[in-house]
Design an enzyme around this catalytic site. Structure first.
Site, PDB file in Angstrom:
ATOM      1  NE  ARG A 168      -3.892   0.078   2.279  1.00 20.66           N
ATOM      2  CZ  ARG A 168      -4.658   0.368   3.322  1.00 20.66           C
ATOM      3  NH1 ARG A 168      -4.621  -0.366   4.413  1.00 20.66           N
ATOM      4  NH2 ARG A 168      -5.459   1.417   3.275  1.00 20.66           N
ATOM      5  CG  ASP A 169       2.151   3.604   2.225  1.00 18.39           C
ATOM      6  OD1 ASP A 169       1.563   4.493   1.579  1.00 18.39           O
ATOM      7  OD2 ASP A 169       1.800   3.259   3.367  1.00 18.39           O
ATOM      8  CG  PHE A 170       5.503  -1.824  -3.251  1.00 14.44           C
ATOM      9  CD1 PHE A 170       6.189  -2.355  -2.176  1.00 14.44           C
ATOM     10  CD2 PHE A 170       5.635  -2.443  -4.488  1.00 14.44           C
ATOM     11  CE1 PHE A 170       6.985  -3.483  -2.323  1.00 14.44           C
ATOM     12  CE2 PHE A 170       6.433  -3.564  -4.647  1.00 14.44           C
ATOM     13  CZ  PHE A 170       7.106  -4.083  -3.559  1.00 14.44           C
ATOM     14  CG  HIS A 174       8.561   2.798   2.115  1.00 18.47           C
ATOM     15  ND1 HIS A 174       7.249   3.049   1.763  1.00 18.47           N
ATOM     16  CD2 HIS A 174       8.918   3.796   2.972  1.00 18.47           C
ATOM     17  CE1 HIS A 174       6.833   4.137   2.391  1.00 18.47           C
ATOM     18  NE2 HIS A 174       7.826   4.607   3.116  1.00 18.47           N
ATOM     19  NE  ARG A 195      -1.045   3.330   3.808  1.00 15.16           N
ATOM     20  CZ  ARG A 195      -2.024   3.625   2.931  1.00 15.16           C
ATOM     21  NH1 ARG A 195      -3.250   3.807   3.368  1.00 15.16           N
ATOM     22  NH2 ARG A 195      -1.763   3.728   1.652  1.00 15.16           N
TER      23      ARG A 195
END
Length: 268
Positions: A168-170, A174, A195
């Site tokens: 979801r925050d790819f 990260h 997330r």
């Protein structure tokens, strides 16, 4: 004595750092250190315990307003540290490098007021892929290094999505590169999994969201069309004509959404 709805995990190192006279949950929720981020009822800090560096995410409850806002937008709200705890455990079984969890806890049955924490060993020395690749457009990297990193990121994405996980925050920020091993640039850690969602099977729309996030966040590092094809081959494990021929519409959706994200970002 544990309170109602309380669940706590501590590794042996952390147990030795805590007082036996107070609940471990209370002690870890009271930890204070170097602040990194504070938002949506969540605080991330860097702390020292026994001379060792950790990152702790403390969740203090999001409130009913935030829960209803997310539900009205057809989004499942993040209620605490449990998502990250479960995602890290799952990814460890898949061989994906993630932070080591030293402690985790959750307390409370009311989802709006539920408190939780996750304490992770600091990864160091590391550099995010966003930082590592930022000058590639002006100063292209060694071709072998670029290929190695593209294929590694693609394989990590494949492991997530084939095993029912979406981040979801790819974004490439990260992914953390282990800089202690100069000759092994394939040592990548995946972080910020608060997330993440886990199901039996990852829905296509969530796969597209993840992959378009990768596309958007790598848009300015000088990747060529050949590099994108290399990613597709590594992600699918197929020859390009098979991967592209059978899923052409899917990859077009990924690119279209990635370009929209990029456009929205640059217009802010």
């Amino acid at each position: 004595m544990k309170k109602l709805g309380e669940n706590v995990y501590l590794d042996n190192t952390i147990k030795r750092q805590l007082s036996a006279s107070r609940p471990a949950f209370d002690q870890l929720m009271a930890l204070r250190g170097e602040p990194f981020r504070a938002q949506d009822g969540r605080v991330t800090q860097r702390v020292l315990l026994g001379g060792k560096s950790y990152f702790i995410k403390q969740h203090f409850g999001v409130g009913w307003k935030e829960i209803f806002k997310n539900l009205l937008q057809f989004r499942w709200p993040v209620l605490g540290a449990k998502n990250e705890w479960l995602a890290i455990r799952k990814l460890q079984t898949l061989g994906v490098k993630v932070p080591v969890v030293a402690a985790y806890g959750q307390r409370g049955l009311n989802p709006a007021r539920r408190q939780s924490f996750i304490l992770m060993e600091e990864l160091a020395p590391v550099e995010s892929l966003e930082s590592f690749c930022k000058d590639w457009l002006r100063s292209p990297p060694d071709v072998r290094l670029k290929r190695e990193l593209i294929e590694k990121v693609a394989r990590i994405a494949r492991e997530l999505h084939r095993n029912g996980i979406n981040h979801r925050d790819f974004y490439i920020c990260h992914f953390l590169l282990d800089t202690a091993h100069e000759r092994d640039h394939s040592r990548l850690f995946l972080i910020d999994l608060h997330r993440a969602q886990i199901r039996r099977q990852t829905p296509e729309r969530w796969i597209i969201k993840d992959l378009s996030g990768l596309y958007f966040s790598s848009r300015d590092i000088g990747l060529t069309q050949r590099d994108l094809y290399r990613f597709i081959k590594a992600y699918t494990g197929q020859a390009l004509h098979e991967a592209w021929g059978s899923k052409k519409l899917f990859w077009q959706k990924v690119r279209t959404r990635g370009e929209q994200l990029y456009s929205d970002h640059t217009q802010r």
